[in-house]
Design an enzyme around this catalytic site. Sequence first.
Site, short mmCIF file in Angstrom:
data_model
loop_
_atom_site.label_atom_id
_atom_site.label_comp_id
_atom_site.label_asym_id
_atom_site.label_seq_id
_atom_site.Cartn_x
_atom_site.Cartn_y
_atom_site.Cartn_z
N LYS A 110 -5.94 27.41 4.48
CA LYS A 110 -5.49 26.10 4.95
C LYS A 110 -5.07 25.28 3.76
O LYS A 110 -5.54 25.51 2.64
CB LYS A 110 -6.64 25.39 5.68
CG LYS A 110 -6.19 24.25 6.56
CD LYS A 110 -5.63 24.80 7.86
CE LYS A 110 -5.48 23.76 8.91
NZ LYS A 110 -5.56 24.39 10.24
N GLY A 221 -6.01 12.61 21.94
CA GLY A 221 -4.95 13.00 20.99
C GLY A 221 -3.70 13.35 21.77
O GLY A 221 -3.75 14.12 22.72
N GLY A 223 -0.61 14.26 20.16
CA GLY A 223 0.36 14.84 19.22
C GLY A 223 0.93 16.10 19.86
O GLY A 223 0.86 16.28 21.08
N ALA A 225 -0.19 19.16 20.10
CA ALA A 225 -1.12 19.94 20.92
C ALA A 225 -1.50 19.21 22.20
O ALA A 225 -1.36 19.75 23.31
CB ALA A 225 -2.37 20.28 20.10
N GLY A 226 -1.95 17.96 22.09
CA GLY A 226 -2.41 17.22 23.27
C GLY A 226 -1.29 16.96 24.27
O GLY A 226 -1.48 17.14 25.48
N1 GLU Z 1 -2.43 24.83 12.17
C1 GLU Z 1 -2.63 25.75 13.26
C2 GLU Z 1 -4.10 26.11 13.38
O1 GLU Z 1 -4.97 25.37 12.99
C3 GLU Z 1 -1.69 26.94 13.19
C4 GLU Z 1 -1.85 27.81 11.98
C5 GLU Z 1 -0.76 28.87 11.84
O2 GLU Z 1 0.08 28.96 12.70
O3 GLU Z 1 -0.80 29.58 10.84
O4 GLU Z 1 -4.44 27.12 13.94
#
Ligand code: GLU
Length: 424
Positions: A110, A221, A223, A225-226
């Site tokens: 990350k 939320g 955004g 996702a929500g």
């Molecule tokens: N940010 C997203 C997660 O937390 C997607 C990560 C990705 O696609 O590599 O799963």
Amino acid sequence: MVKVNPFEDTLGRLKALAKYCKEEGVRFRPEDLDVLSSPKRTLIVNFPVKFKDGSVRIINGYRVQYNDARGPTKGGLRFHPQVDIDEVKALALWMALKTAVVDIPYGGAKGGITINPKETSAEDLEKVSREFIRQIHDFVGPDKDIPAPDVYTNPQVMAWMLDEFEKIKGVKAPGMITGKPLELGGSLGRDIATSLGGAYVLKEVADVYDIGMGASVAIQGFGNAGMNFAKIVSKWGYKVVAVSDSKGGVYDADGFDVAALVAAKEKTGSVVGIGKGRKVSNEELLLLDVDVLVPAALENQVTKENASKVRAKVVLELANGPVTHDADQVLHKNDVVVVPDILANAGGVTVSYFEWVQNLQGYYWSEEEVFARLEKKMVSAFREIHELVKRLDIDHRTAAYIIAINRIIDAEKKRGNLNQKESM
Ligand code: GLU
């Protein structure tokens, strides 16, 4: 509010797994968990960027590659004013578990940049994105570490980063990042993949726990996702009765027209602008009497302070880390089913994997094919977890962690990275 360090909290979760090591089908020993107690690589960069107002600012950026036993590391990059190293470490560890839960051939990583994108112009964000890639280009790549969007980053940011990477390397390498625009090799369906994956899991959960169509859903939320989750489940017949964003929320027991919420958000900058229903704060939304609660914003929303007041039957974690370890125990005791982040929001990274596969093949799939493959992955991961839940009489997070860690430890063992007393 209690301040919880998400990384320490997750280490606590790992420690708590030791008591299951003697159970049938658990393939790791307590001492094997040490390999997951710290990240394999941590990169911290501080770099100057000249903003368009003439000022030079020092930007802090992070990339943590937590575990790479199962393949190249994978995970998003977030832009947020509160990003810090412990948050990024926790998020990277969750990615390693997440890719293992849905069994895609990746490790976990990350990254984040400490910046407030709401107060930064697009021009300056582009400069920051490109400079960040100049700082980290030797550590990422299609067969090393593959970033993607996360909180407050989007396909445009991925495009700038890909473009910068390709310029530095002098090659085309679309597989170095996912969540790209379609024009640069993105995948159909990636934009709604996190939400759709969560919705597929909700369908399974609803079957098992007898939650009927028309069930009420509260979403914290609004955004990527929500919002997409609200669109999908309302189309399927669920009733979206509460939503919120950083400016506050609204509740209406009769349910909202999701298209009107989207329009209000676009026009006024917040779902509250819909001017309907009762206003609720983000904290109140978590405690509403609904069938399904979907935290889709940030970490540490349900803690030991408010967990006993959660009235939902199911908590589906579309965000990463919204429920703390302490809160888990309280919810489990109260028979609230928590669908853990590493399963509930794994649709995003699963379609990121499909995007990368398409990039490596140079052959692109239809949206139908992407969705069919996504559904298969999500449903089989849920069923496998649920089997273990029943067999060991444990909660879904513990089961998901056991399955993920089994896979990571198996890979570490095959590489010869762990002490092995038993003969082969
Ligand atoms: N940010 C997203 C997660 O937390 C997607 C990560 C990705 O696609 O590599 O799963």
